[in-house]
Scaffold this active site. Structure first.
Site, short mmCIF file in Angstrom:
data_model
loop_
_atom_site.label_atom_id
_atom_site.label_comp_id
_atom_site.label_asym_id
_atom_site.label_seq_id
_atom_site.Cartn_x
_atom_site.Cartn_y
_atom_site.Cartn_z
CB SER A 199 -0.18 -8.86 -2.24
OG SER A 199 -1.53 -8.44 -1.81
CE1 TYR A 222 1.09 -7.11 2.89
CE2 TYR A 222 -0.62 -6.38 1.14
CZ TYR A 222 0.18 -7.40 1.69
OH TYR A 222 -0.07 -8.78 1.33
#
Length: 710
Positions: free
Chosen positions: A587, A600
C-alpha cells in the site's frame, strides 16, 4: 481449512465386466432434430461416457443428403468429426463436411501406401459449403465404409480384446462372426479401402475390430448406429468379466498407503520432480490415486506390464510409449531414498528414450522431442502425470488409466501385447502429427507457470487472477471467506476452464493452514512459481483509540501472514530449482504515514521491508521479490465495502459516497485506480518482462508525491 483436492477412497477397484453402459437416447428429443443435429446428439452421448471412448478419442460420421449451394441439386455430404475435436463437447461447427462424390474421385489419385500422407492434402479440395473445419486423417475410414452412419470408438473393453495376443480368434469367438477383424495398420487412406472391402464382402457384419486400436460400428439411422455401438461394447465387457481367470495383474504385491499419506507424499515429491523435468519447458502435474491406479501400482506384474508399453495410438500419443516406475517400497517407506534415486531413474529413462528414437528414426523423422517421462507410477501411492499444461497432464493420466483397464482385460483372458516399437514410433513421429504441432499457437508468456494468490476472493485478487490466467498461468486462490472464494473460483473457471483454476480456504495467520495451501498447490498443479501475497484488512482510528486487538490483528494478517505464506512458497520454489517470483500487494501507506491509521500503516511498512529481506535471500535461487503499492482502489474492493470506507470518510470529513471522488482529486493525475491497474503491475513483476528486477517497488496510485521512492 478446506482442501482443493480429493484422493480416491481405499475401496477395491472395479473389475472388468462391471461397467454399466446404459443407453441415454431420448426418442422425444431426437424427433425434433434434423440429420446433422442427430449426428451431434449421438456424438455427445458417446463422448460423455468414458467407458465408450476417451477424451478427444474416436470419431463419428453421417452421410447426409444436402442441397449443393452452387447447383441447387441434392448431393451426398459426409459429416465427420473434424481434426482435434472431442465428442463429448463437440458442437455442430466441429464437424468437417465433404462431398462424397469428390471423396470417391480421390481413388484415382491414390498412389499406394508409400504415398499415404499426400492424400490428406487432397481433403480440403472435397470441402462442402466452404466449411473451414479441417478434416481429420480418419476421414477415409468413414467415407468408404458403405453405411450411412459410422462410429469409431476406443472403448477399453474392445481395445482389451484388440490388444490380446490371440485377438483375431477371440473376436471370432466372442462375436460369433458378427464383427470382422483387421490387423493393426496406421489410420489412413489404405485402411479406409480395406474397411470398405470387408464390409462389401461381408454385408451382414455389425462392426470391425482393428487390432490394437479400436472398434468400427455402423447403422442405417443415428439411433441404430448408437445402440449398435453400445451393444457391441456391452457384449465385449460382459465376456471379459465372465471369462477372466486369475488375479488382475498377477495379484497384489503391496498394500496401498493410507489415503492421507499418499497425498502427502505426492505433494512433497511433485515440486522436486517438476524441477528436474522442467529445465527446458515448464511442466504442470496431476496426481491420481483412484482404485484402478492403485490396483495396478500395487500389483506383482507392474514392472513387466509397464515395460510393454501401451497399445492404442491414442494412449501413447498422450502418455509416451511407456511410463517410468519409481523405486519405492510402501512397506518400508523412505522418501529420502526415493528422491535420491530420481536423477538416476530420469537419466536412465532419457537414455532409453533416445535409444528408441535412434533405433526407429527414419531419414525424414522430426527431431527427437522431450525425452522425459509423462507418466510416473509409484507403488503403493499412485500415478503422477506431467505435461505442458494442466489439462494435458490430467488427460494423459486418464489415458493411462484406459491403458491399465486394457491390460487388465487382455491379461485376464489371454496375454496383453503392446504395439510394436516401430509402429509406435511411426505414430509418435508421424509427419502429419508434427505438422499439427507446428501449427499450434505460440505459448503465452506465463504458460506452464503456477501462481498462488492470497486474498483471492477480493477485487484485486480476482483481477490479478484474471490477468495471470489470460497469460497462460494456472492459479490457486486462497481466502478466509469460503462463500466469496467459491464465487470467485466459479467465475474464473468460466473464463479459463476448471483445469486452470482451483481454490482452498485458509487463514494465512495459521501456520498449519498455510502449509496446507502449499501442499494443495503442489498436489493440484505440481509446484509453485508465482506468489501474489494480497490478503488484506484495513482499520482506522486515532492512536489513543487503537486497541491492542486492532494492532495485533493488523500485524497478524499483514505482517505475520505475509511471512508465513512467503516462507512456505520460498521453500517450495527452492526445492524446485526453477526460480520464481514473489509479489507483495502492499500500500501507499507503507511509504507514507496517514494520521488515524497507525496499525495499518505500520503493518504495511513491515510488508515492504520483509519483501526487501526476502529479495536478498531469494536472488541466489533466482527468486525475485517485488512490491506493488496501490492507493485508494475502491471499486470492487471488499475492504472499502466495510467499516474502512466509513472510517476514512470520517477522517477526511467527507461523506462515504464521496470517497472515490475525493481520492481521485487528491492524486496528481486525477484518475481513479482500479483493480485491473494493480493486476497489470503484478503481471509485470510476475513475468519475464521484469526478469532483472528484484527488491523494487512500483506505485500504482495515480501519483502521490509523498510516496515517491528515494
Amino acid at each position: 481449512m478446506t482442501t482443493a483436492f480429493s484422493s480416491a477412497s481405499d475401496a477395491a477397484p472395479a473389475k472388468a465386466g462391471k461397467q454399466s453402459i446404459v443407453s441415454a437416447w431420448d426418442d422425444a428429443h431426437a424427433a425434433t432434430l434434423d440429420e446433422a443435429h442427430l449426428l451431434l446428439y449421438r456424438s455427445n452421448l458417446l463422448g460423455a461416457d468414458k467407458a465408450i471412448t476417451n477424451f478427444g478419442g474416436g470419431n463419428t460420421s453421417a452421410k447426409i443428403p444436402m442441397t449443393d449451394p452452387l447447383s441447387g441439386e441434392q448431393v451426398e455430404v459426409l459429416w465427420v468429426k473434424g481434426s482435434g475435436g472431442d465428442l463429448g463437447s463437440i458442437r455442430l461447427d466441429g464437424f468437417a463436411t465433404l462431398y462424397m462424390d469428390k471423396l470417391n474421385a480421390l481413388r484415382g489419385r491414390y498412389r499406394g501406401l508409400e504415398h499415404e500422407d499426400e492424400m490428406v492434402g487432397y481433403l480440403p479440395h472435397c470441402t462442402f459449403n466452404l466449411n473451414g473445419r479441417a478434416a481429420s486423417i480418419d476421414t477415409p475410414l468413414h467415407a468408404y465404409i458403405p453405411r450411412r452412419h459410422v462410429d469409431h470408438m476406443h472403448p477399453d473393453a474392445l481395445i482389451a480384446i484388440a490388444a490380446c495376443k490371440n485377438s483375431r480368434a477371440l473376436t471370432a469367438q466372442i462375436f460369433e462372426g458378427e464383427l470382422g477383424w483387421l490387423p493393426w495398420q496406421r489410420p489412413g487412406y489404405d485402411l479406409g479401402l480395406k474397411l470398405e472391402q470387408m464390409v462389401r464382402e461381408q454385408p451382414a457384419l455389425k462392426g470391425i475390430v482393428l487390432e490394437g486400436h479400436g472398434l468400427f460400428t455402423w447403422g442405417d439411422t443415428a439411433k441404430s448406429c448408437y445402440e449398435n455401438t453400445l451393444n457391441v461394447i456391452r457384449r465385449a465387457d460382459a465376456w471379459l468379466g465372465s471369462n477372466a481367470t486369475g488375479a488382475a495383474f498377477g495379484g497384489q504385491r503391496h498394500a496401498a498407503l493410507p489415503n492421507g499419506e499418499r497425498a502427502a507424499l505426492a505433494a512433497r515429491l511433485m515440486p522436486l520432480l517438476r524441477g528436474k523435468i522442467s529445465q527446458a519447458e515448464y511442466k504442470l502435474g496431476h496426481f491420481d490415486d483412484s482404485a484402478a491406479v492403485l490396483e495396478f501400482v500395487c500389483s506383482n506384474d507392474l514392472q513387466a506390464l509397464a515395460a510393454l508399453g501401451t497399445s492404442c495410438p491414442d494412449h501413447f500419443l498422450r502418455t509416451k510409449i511407456r511410463p517410468l516406475v519409481l523405486d519405492y517400497t510402501p512397506e518400508a517407506p523412505d522418501f529420502d531414498a526415493l528422491v535420491a534415486g530420481l536423477d538416476d531413474a530420469l537419466e536412465a529413462y532419457r537414455k532409453d528414450y533416445a535409444a528408441y528414437y535412434q533405433r526407429c528414426a527414419r531419414a525424414n523423422s522430426p527431431a527427437m522431442r522431450d525425452p522425459n517421462p509423462v507418466i510416473y507410477l509409484i507403488p503403493g501411492v499412485g500415478m503422477l502425470s506431467f505435461a505442458k499444461d494442466k489439462a494435458t497432464a490430467r488427460i494423459a493420466g486418464e489415458f493411462y488409466i484406459n491403458a491399465i483397464n486394457v491390460m487388465r482385460g487382455a491379461n485376464g483372458v489371454d496375454a496383453y501385447v503392446g504395439l510394436p516399437e516401430q509402429e509406435a514410433f511411426d505414430i509418435e513421429y508421424w509427419l502429419l502429427e508434427e505438422a499439427k504441432l507446428q501449427r499450434m499457437p505460440k505459448p503465452k508468456s506465463l504458460a506452464g507457470r503456477v501462481a498462488l494468490v492470497t486474498g483471492g476472493a477480493g477485487g484485486i485478487g480476482q483481477a490479478v487472477a484474471r490477468q495471470l490466467l489470460a497469460e497462460g498461468a494456472c492459479v490457486m486462490l486462497t481466502d478466509i471467506d469460503q462463500s466469496a472464494l467459491d464465487s470467485a473460483c466459479q467465475a474464473l473457471s468460466r473464463q479459463a476452464g476448471s483445469d486452470a483454476v482451483a481454490a482452498v480456504r485458509a487463514d494465512i495467520t495459521r501456520e498449519d493452514d498455510v502449509a496446507g495451501v502449499i501442499d494443495n498447490v503442489a498436489l493440484r498443479f505440481g509446484g509453485i512459481d508465482l506468489l501474489v501475497s494480497n490478503a488484506g484488512i484495513a482499520s482506522a482510528s486515532p492512536l489513543e483509540d487503537t486497541s491492542l486487538e486492532t494492532w495485533q490483528r493488523n500485524m497478524s494478517v499483514l505482517a505475520t501472514g505475509y511471512f508465513l505464506v512467503s516462507r512456505s512458497a520460498f521453500r517450495s520454489m527452492t526445492s524446485q530449482g526453477l526460480g520464481g517470483s514473489i509479489v507483495y500487494v502492499a500500500s501507499k501507506n507503507g511509504l507514507v504515514a496517514s494520521a488515524g491509521a497507525s496499525a495499518y500503516c505500520t503493518a504495511k511498512a513491515a510488508e515492504i521491508h520483509l519483501a526487501r529481506c526476502i529479495a536478498l535471500e531469494g536472488a541466489p535461487h533466482g527468486i525475485r521479490v517485488n512490491v506493488v503499492n496501490p492507493d485508494a482502489v475502491i471499486r470492487g474492493s471488499r475492504i472499502w465495502d466495510g467499516k474502512w470506507k466509513e472510517e476514512r470518510a470520517a477522517s477526511n470529513k467527507i461523506g462515504s459516497d464521496d470517497i472515490e471522488e475525493f481520492y481521485r482529486q487528491r492524486s496528481l493525475l486525477k484518475r481513479s485506480v482500479l483493480p485491473e491497474d494493480i493486476a497489470e503491475a503484478v503481471y509485470f513483476f510476475a513475468s519475464e518482462k521484469s526478469a532483472k528486477s528484484t527488491g523494487n517497488i512500483l506505485n500504482v496510485d495515480a501519483g502521490n508525491a509523498g510516496a515517491f521512492t528515494r
